[in-house]
Design a protein around this motif. Structure first.
Motif, PDB file in Angstrom:
ATOM      1  N   ARG A   1    -101.178   6.459   6.061  1.00  0.00           N
ATOM      2  CA  ARG A   1    -101.540   5.418   6.713  1.00  0.00           C
ATOM      3  C   ARG A   1    -102.442   4.598   5.753  1.00  0.00           C
ATOM      4  N   ILE A   2    -102.325   3.307   5.952  1.00  0.00           N
ATOM      5  CA  ILE A   2    -103.171   2.210   5.386  1.00  0.00           C
ATOM      6  C   ILE A   2    -103.810   1.500   6.291  1.00  0.00           C
ATOM      7  N   GLY A   3    -105.219   1.579   6.003  1.00  0.00           N
ATOM      8  CA  GLY A   3    -105.755   0.434   7.064  1.00  0.00           C
ATOM      9  C   GLY A   3    -105.265  -0.974   6.897  1.00  0.00           C
ATOM     10  N   TYR A   4    -104.959  -1.587   8.071  1.00  0.00           N
ATOM     11  CA  TYR A   4    -104.482  -2.987   7.983  1.00  0.00           C
ATOM     12  C   TYR A   4    -104.616  -3.521   9.241  1.00  0.00           C
ATOM     13  N   GLN A   5    -105.561  -4.695   9.270  1.00  0.00           N
ATOM     14  CA  GLN A   5    -106.042  -5.449  10.592  1.00  0.00           C
ATOM     15  C   GLN A   5    -105.199  -6.518  10.559  1.00  0.00           C
ATOM     16  N   ALA A   6    -104.204  -6.963  11.517  1.00  0.00           N
ATOM     17  CA  ALA A   6    -103.560  -7.983  11.646  1.00  0.00           C
ATOM     18  C   ALA A   6    -103.071  -8.273  13.167  1.00  0.00           C
ATOM     19  N   SER A   7    -102.880  -9.591  13.705  1.00  0.00           N
ATOM     20  CA  SER A   7    -102.414  -9.728  14.796  1.00  0.00           C
ATOM     21  C   SER A   7    -101.178 -10.300  14.536  1.00  0.00           C
ATOM     22  N   VAL A   8    -100.171  -9.598  15.452  1.00  0.00           N
ATOM     23  CA  VAL A   8     -98.648  -9.770  15.241  1.00  0.00           C
ATOM     24  C   VAL A   8     -98.078 -10.125  16.390  1.00  0.00           C
ATOM     25  N   GLN A   9     -96.729 -10.502  16.518  1.00  0.00           N
ATOM     26  CA  GLN A   9     -96.129 -10.625  17.704  1.00  0.00           C
ATOM     27  C   GLN A   9     -95.392  -9.585  18.058  1.00  0.00           C
ATOM     28  N   PHE A  10     -95.161  -9.335  19.331  1.00  0.00           N
ATOM     29  CA  PHE A  10     -94.672  -8.189  19.839  1.00  0.00           C
ATOM     30  C   PHE A  10     -93.460  -8.620  20.945  1.00  0.00           C
ATOM     31  N   ARG A  11     -92.186  -8.316  20.756  1.00  0.00           N
ATOM     32  CA  ARG A  11     -91.249  -8.560  21.974  1.00  0.00           C
ATOM     33  C   ARG A  11     -90.690  -7.525  22.329  1.00  0.00           C
ATOM     34  N   ALA A  12     -90.432  -7.375  23.596  1.00  0.00           N
ATOM     35  CA  ALA A  12     -89.413  -6.264  24.440  1.00  0.00           C
ATOM     36  C   ALA A  12     -88.839  -7.163  25.427  1.00  0.00           C
ATOM     37  N   GLY A  13     -87.649  -7.185  25.056  1.00  0.00           N
ATOM     38  CA  GLY A  13     -86.955  -7.934  26.081  1.00  0.00           C
ATOM     39  C   GLY A  13     -87.139  -9.294  26.181  1.00  0.00           C
ATOM     40  N   ASN A  14     -87.612  -9.830  27.460  1.00  0.00           N
ATOM     41  CA  ASN A  14     -88.232 -11.266  27.542  1.00  0.00           C
ATOM     42  C   ASN A  14     -89.756 -11.138  27.595  1.00  0.00           C
ATOM     43  N   ARG A  15     -90.275 -10.086  27.476  1.00  0.00           N
ATOM     44  CA  ARG A  15     -91.694  -9.882  27.284  1.00  0.00           C
ATOM     45  C   ARG A  15     -92.371 -10.230  25.847  1.00  0.00           C
ATOM     46  N   ARG A  16     -93.318 -10.981  25.880  1.00  0.00           N
ATOM     47  CA  ARG A  16     -93.824 -11.336  24.683  1.00  0.00           C
ATOM     48  C   ARG A  16     -95.368 -11.040  24.679  1.00  0.00           C
ATOM     49  N   ALA A  17     -96.065 -10.686  23.422  1.00  0.00           N
ATOM     50  CA  ALA A  17     -97.351 -10.700  23.613  1.00  0.00           C
ATOM     51  C   ALA A  17     -98.049 -10.845  21.996  1.00  0.00           C
ATOM     52  N   GLU A  18     -99.111 -10.988  21.940  1.00  0.00           N
ATOM     53  CA  GLU A  18     -99.714 -10.939  20.651  1.00  0.00           C
ATOM     54  C   GLU A  18    -100.574  -9.585  20.668  1.00  0.00           C
ATOM     55  N   VAL A  19    -100.290  -8.518  19.665  1.00  0.00           N
ATOM     56  CA  VAL A  19    -100.851  -7.410  19.436  1.00  0.00           C
ATOM     57  C   VAL A  19    -101.727  -7.181  18.434  1.00  0.00           C
ATOM     58  N   ARG A  20    -102.367  -6.135  18.163  1.00  0.00           N
ATOM     59  CA  ARG A  20    -103.226  -6.153  16.885  1.00  0.00           C
ATOM     60  C   ARG A  20    -102.600  -4.773  16.278  1.00  0.00           C
ATOM     61  N   ILE A  21    -102.568  -4.650  15.105  1.00  0.00           N
ATOM     62  CA  ILE A  21    -102.093  -3.502  14.206  1.00  0.00           C
ATOM     63  C   ILE A  21    -103.342  -2.925  13.507  1.00  0.00           C
ATOM     64  N   SER A  22    -103.677  -1.885  13.740  1.00  0.00           N
ATOM     65  CA  SER A  22    -104.923  -1.175  12.933  1.00  0.00           C
ATOM     66  C   SER A  22    -104.725  -0.413  11.652  1.00  0.00           C
ATOM     67  N   ASP A  23    -103.469   0.116  11.588  1.00  0.00           N
ATOM     68  CA  ASP A  23    -102.942   0.806  10.480  1.00  0.00           C
ATOM     69  C   ASP A  23    -101.602   0.899  10.167  1.00  0.00           C
ATOM     70  N   ILE A  24    -101.075   1.065   9.064  1.00  0.00           N
ATOM     71  CA  ILE A  24     -99.656   0.971   9.084  1.00  0.00           C
ATOM     72  C   ILE A  24     -99.299   1.986   7.811  1.00  0.00           C
ATOM     73  N   SER A  25     -98.050   2.402   7.797  1.00  0.00           N
ATOM     74  CA  SER A  25     -97.440   3.004   6.733  1.00  0.00           C
ATOM     75  C   SER A  25     -95.706   2.768   6.861  1.00  0.00           C
ATOM     76  N   ARG A  26     -95.395   3.548   5.761  1.00  0.00           N
ATOM     77  CA  ARG A  26     -93.902   2.877   5.685  1.00  0.00           C
ATOM     78  C   ARG A  26     -92.770   3.446   7.022  1.00  0.00           C
ATOM     79  N   LEU A  27     -93.471   4.169   7.721  1.00  0.00           N
ATOM     80  CA  LEU A  27     -92.821   4.666   8.881  1.00  0.00           C
ATOM     81  C   LEU A  27     -92.918   4.464  10.113  1.00  0.00           C
ATOM     82  N   GLY A  28     -94.160   3.776  10.339  1.00  0.00           N
ATOM     83  CA  GLY A  28     -94.787   3.165  11.664  1.00  0.00           C
ATOM     84  C   GLY A  28     -96.161   2.484  11.722  1.00  0.00           C
TER      85      GLY A  28
END
Length: 102
Positions: free
Chosen positions: A17-44
């Motif tokens: 995992r790599i520490g990564y702080q960002a607000s990103v757009q989340f979409r599931a069907g017609n539901r949308r929200a801004e969420v926060r990512i706190s770490d990331i890797s190639r896989l998730g």
């Protein structure tokens, strides 16, 4: 035929995992929200925000100017959940994301 990705829910990681702080757009069907990512890797990634999800739900997140990335919920705790990208990120794309070039 490529096998579906499998997330190891036992705390073991298949990628660093790599520490990564960002607000990103989340979409599931017609539901949308801004969420926060706190770490990331190639896989998730680890996502936080007040949004109701269930294990194995599929959704899309938008990182920078990349095309939306499809993922599935792998684990959930309180207001955080881990997601597994349906198609792992290329290492150079991951590096560009974490360097702020995307």
């Amino acid at each position: 035929m490529e096998a579906a990705p499998i997330f190891e829910g036992n705390g073991g990681r298949r990628a660093d995992r790599i520490g990564y702080q960002a607000s990103v757009q989340f979409r599931a069907g017609n539901r949308r929200a801004e969420v926060r990512i706190s770490d990331i890797s190639r896989l998730g990634a680890r996502v936080s925000g007040v949004f109701l999800v269930h294990k194995d739900d599929r959704f899309f997140i938008k990182l920078g100017n990349l095309e939306a990335i499809e993922a599935r919920v792998a684990w959930i705790t309180d207001f955080q959940f881990g997601c597994e990208f349906v198609r792992p990120l290329n290492q150079s794309i991951l590096q560009a994301i974490t360097d702020g070039r995307i």
